[in-house]
Design an enzyme around this catalytic site. Structure first.
Site, PDB file in Angstrom:
ATOM      1  CG  ASP A   1      79.743  83.997  86.176  1.00 13.85           C
ATOM      2  OD1 ASP A   1      78.819  83.181  86.372  1.00 13.85           O
ATOM      3  OD2 ASP A   1      79.563  85.225  86.170  1.00 13.85           O
TER       4      ASP A   1
ATOM      5  CD  GLU B   1      72.191  83.028  83.831  1.00 12.84           C
ATOM      6  OE1 GLU B   1      73.218  83.047  84.494  1.00 12.84           O
ATOM      7  OE2 GLU B   1      72.196  82.971  82.586  1.00 12.84           O
TER       8      GLU B   1
ATOM      9  CG  HIS C   1      84.877  83.854  80.411  1.00  6.58           C
ATOM     10  ND1 HIS C   1      84.197  82.982  81.205  1.00  6.58           N
ATOM     11  CD2 HIS C   1      84.783  85.048  81.020  1.00  6.58           C
ATOM     12  CE1 HIS C   1      83.704  83.609  82.253  1.00  6.58           C
ATOM     13  NE2 HIS C   1      84.039  84.860  82.157  1.00  6.58           N
TER      14      HIS C   1
ATOM     15  CG  ASP D   1      75.446  84.819  82.734  1.00  9.45           C
ATOM     16  OD1 ASP D   1      74.979  84.661  81.595  1.00  9.45           O
ATOM     17  OD2 ASP D   1      75.163  85.795  83.451  1.00  9.45           O
TER      18      ASP D   1
ATOM     19  NE  ARG E   1      78.290  90.058  86.719  1.00  2.00           N
ATOM     20  CZ  ARG E   1      77.087  90.010  86.149  1.00  2.00           C
ATOM     21  NH1 ARG E   1      76.842  89.092  85.216  1.00  2.00           N
ATOM     22  NH2 ARG E   1      76.129  90.845  86.494  1.00  2.00           N
TER      23      ARG E   1
ATOM     24  CD  GLU F   1      75.645  85.399  90.711  1.00  2.00           C
ATOM     25  OE1 GLU F   1      74.589  85.718  91.274  1.00  2.00           O
ATOM     26  OE2 GLU F   1      76.502  86.218  90.344  1.00  2.00           O
TER      27      GLU F   1
ATOM     28  CE1 TYR G   1      78.292  86.736  81.830  1.00  2.00           C
ATOM     29  CE2 TYR G   1      80.393  86.056  82.765  1.00  2.00           C
ATOM     30  CZ  TYR G   1      79.050  86.323  82.913  1.00  2.00           C
ATOM     31  OH  TYR G   1      78.458  86.185  84.140  1.00  2.00           O
TER      32      TYR G   1
END
Length: 721
Positions: free
Chosen positions: A82, A7, A342, A80, A298, A84, A296
């Site tokens: 997750d 991203e 994670h 990423d 989140r 999203e 990460y």
């Protein structure tokens, strides 16, 4: 050439360091397509399928990625790790025309050479369950936001936004404020006795019981009576309890706890915390190139890898000694409703101490990295130990108490001190001399102090996030966004007084409206349950279309009721609904499409004029809106022609034409030349058309005075008439 798509350009630069030769790393710069901005974008009557659009500012990025993908022998999607991120990978695959049956999705929890190369060695297919979970959340939030917001706006005559989870969070803030407003303080008195042992060491005790039950005098008379009794009583040690208290190290950070500590320890907001953490995760610029510092950010898992734990234990042994190691490595339990996708948030490489990177980080990046680093090290350290003593002293029918705590081994607090300061009133925390049960004590003095019970404390960002997490509302990726929306100055739902969240008046009206017409959405249990059902989709076996359909039926009925009014359609007799349109609120017949009658809400004050609409020939009506009077075509909504009617007041000092009273976007009055656009003069005060005899600037009328518009000039005279 093999292509890796991430991203962020920062992330791309960091990964490029580890890959030589055959790989090219490029960035999508976030989402490549999304639901449309100006319409619902969900096919309600076609299984709630979303309609995605490519934003205009993304077309160039997509063209570049498409060209690269055509040249590449293999494309890897490394967004990423997750839901999203999984959805972004799916959108990229759709836009780039990639074969989704291929193993082209890679993910890693940290941007390190080992993690990236291991991910490339183990690619997988895009997880459609995770994509569906994200689609379901997006569609659900879009339906609620784009349906409820106009309903609330029309009812309350304000431009409002009512998000699904955001509104529940706002309700918590409003409910707490109402508790505070309804709170009636109760008087009580604290009584303390200063005692001494054998005419030597002194310490204080606090009155807590009478007759074996909790007790505080409720007024001055009662406090004075108690004081007099104690002054004439014998003080005897009732009991002494000694113990060693163990304080266990806190778990490493997850998203919510990082945001909470960021607010309380660093005084930065949740959105700021996430923005800084994102950069630390993607990589910061160093003389050796981009370097990622943390895993990460989140996550709702407190789990860490075996390798990370062993690295921490080695660090503790080398820097603090064996005694700071726990008897067994610390393992923390993740909450039942956590996704546990994670690891916890931790440093990637403990050799990169906060001090070693301080020179390449800005102030807030350094502070947050130091916080993450120290919390992780502390999470793997031994317990802190305290010598504790609690003393009861009896006098007449009263019991007074005190307690003391002395640190005997720092343990994890040598790195990260998370102890909270106790209030002296209640704790009586002090140095206490050696005492034995039955020992008599001397009274030095007694003091009494009037107190009042305190109302509930307002939420801070930190405590609101903690409350949301405890109730299962929202997820790691949503907390910062919710805080940003609540405190957004454009929306003005909540303002801050110091660090506390205080709801603005419109928030009370909005919450009352939502609770009345949308009780399910505003129910904490319902919202938490919906989060669980969305998680179930991500884990597989649940159809997201059915979840939305089950929600939409009752929701649609609630939506209809929220718009229904007592106004009766004069054409067919059915009740009319209130709606919000581009030119304000209007009524439409609930019998649509059989009856298409509509009329503006403020029709009672519309005044017919002799002016004819130049667009359709209809009669122009004089109306009044938030920016003053205007003419509107009587054939609205077929004809939407409007003409501003501004009242003349003042004279333009530049061209001599009259100036008009106008209203800015915020409603503030100003004076603009009627010759606009030929003359662009404007003034916040009414111009007189004359010049100042002292400096030549134009004069304005302010109250009963004529003043110079030049703030540095002091010229003034009385206004005539």
């Amino acid at each position: 050439m093999k292509l890796i798509i991430v991203e962020s350009p920062h992330k791309a630069k960091t990964i490029e360091k580890f890959l030589k030769g055959d790989y090219k790393v490029d960035a999508s710069k976030g989402h490549v397509r999304d639901l449309p901005v100006n319409k619902l974008g969900v096919k309600i009557n076609a299984g709630f399928e979303p309609t995605y659009e490519i934003p205009a500012d993304k077309k160039q990025d997509i063209k570049r990625l498409q060209d690269d993908a055509k040249k590449a022998e293999k494309v890897y999607l490394a967004t990423d790790p997750d839901r999203e991120g999984e959805a972004i990978s799916w959108h990229l695959a759709e836009v780039l025309g990639l074969d989704q049956s291929e193993d082209n999705r890679i993910e890693f929890n940290e941007i390190s050479e080992n993690a990236v190369k291991n991910a490339l060695a183990h690619p997988r297919r895009i997880d459609k369950n995770l994509v569906d979970a994200q689609q379901a959340r997006r569609v659900l939030d879009r339906i609620v936001g784009y349906s409820v917001s106009p309903a609330a706006s029309s009812r309350l005559n304000e431009t409002l936004s009512a998000g699904r989870v955001q509104s529940v969070a706002l309700k918590m803030v409003v409910d707490r404020e109402r508790e505070i407003q309804a709170f009636k303080p109760q008087e009580y008195w604290n009584i303390k006795a200063e005692l001494e042992k054998d005419g030597g060491e002194k310490f204080k005790v606090l009155l807590v019981e009478k007759g074996g039950k909790k007790y505080k005098p409720s007024n001055e008379q009662e406090a004075t009576e108690t004081e007099n009794i104690l002054k004439n009583s014998e003080f005897v040690v009732g009991g002494v309890k000694k113990s060693v208290i163990k304080s266990h190290a806190p778990a490493p950070f997850i998203t919510s706890t990082l945001q909470q500590d960021g607010a309380t320890k660093l005084n930065i907001t949740a959105p700021q915390v996430m923005s800084i953490a994102q950069r630390l995760y993607e990589g910061v610029s160093t003389p050796q190139g981009n370097v990622a510092l943390i895993t990460y950010m989140r996550t709702d898992s407190v789990r860490i890898s075996h390798e990370a734990q062993q690295s921490a234990l080695s660090y503790i042994r080398d820097n603090y000694g064996e005694k700071y190691l726990p008897a067994r490595p610390n393992v923390y339990k993740t909450k039942k409703d956590a996704q546990d996708a994670h690891e916890a948030i931790r440093p990637i490489d403990l050799r990169r101490t906060p001090e070693s990177v301080q020179g390449i980080l800005d102030k807030n990046q350094y502070k947050l990295y130091k916080l993450i680093y120290e919390r992780f090290i502390a999470s793997q350290m031994a317990e802190a130990l305290y010598d504790s003593v609690a003393v009861e002293v009896n006098a007449a029918d009263y019991t007074l108490k005190t307690s003391g705590k002395t640190l005997i081994f720092k343990g994890y607090t040598a790195v990260y001190d998370d102890t909270k300061k106790e209030e002296d009133d209640e704790s009586g925390n002090a140095l206490i001399p050696p005492l034995t049960a039955g020992e008599k004590l001397g009274l030095k003095k007694i003091t009494k102090e009037q107190k009042f019970t305190k109302p509930p404390v307002r939420f801070t960002e930190a405590t609101l996030i903690k409350n949301m997490e405890d109730k299962g509302i929202g997820r790691p990726s949503t907390y910062a966004t919710i805080m940003a929306k609540l405190t957004d100055k454009k929306r003005e739902y909540v303002h801050k007084e110091k660090k506390y969240l205080v709801p603005n008046p419109i928030s009370f009206s909005l919450i009352d409206f939502l609770v009345k017409y949308f009780p399910d959405i505003m129910n904490v249990g319902f919202t938490a349950g919906m989060e669980t059902r969305l998680d179930d989709i991500g884990e597989g076996g649940k159809d997201w279309h059915k979840l939305i359909a089950d929600f939409y039926g009752p929701f649609e009925e609630q939506l209809k009721k929220s718009r229904l009014t007592d106004v009766i359609c004069e054409k067919c007799g059915a009740p009319m609904t209130i709606n919000s349109g581009r030119y304000g609120n209007y009524y439409s017949c609930s019998n649509y499409p059989n009856c298409r009658n509509i009329k503006p809400v403020n029709e009672k004050v519309a005044i017919p004029t002799d002016r004819i609409c130049e667009k359709c020939g209809g009669v122009m009506l004089e109306r009044e809106g938030k920016f003053g009077k205007f003419l509107a075509c009587s054939n609205y909504p077929r004809c939407k022609n409007t003409i501003s009617l501004a009242e003349e007041a003042g004279v333009c000092p530049e061209c001599g034409k009259p100036t008009l009273i106008k209203h800015g976007r915020t409603g503030k009055v100003f004076y603009g030349c009627s010759g606009y656009p030929g003359c662009t003069f404007m003034s916040w005060d009414m111009p007189t058309g004359k010049k100042c005899p002292e400096c030549g600037a134009y004069l304005v009328k302010v109250g009963d005075k004529i003043k110079c518009s030049n703030k540095k000039c002091k010229y003034t005279e009385d206004a005539k008439g």
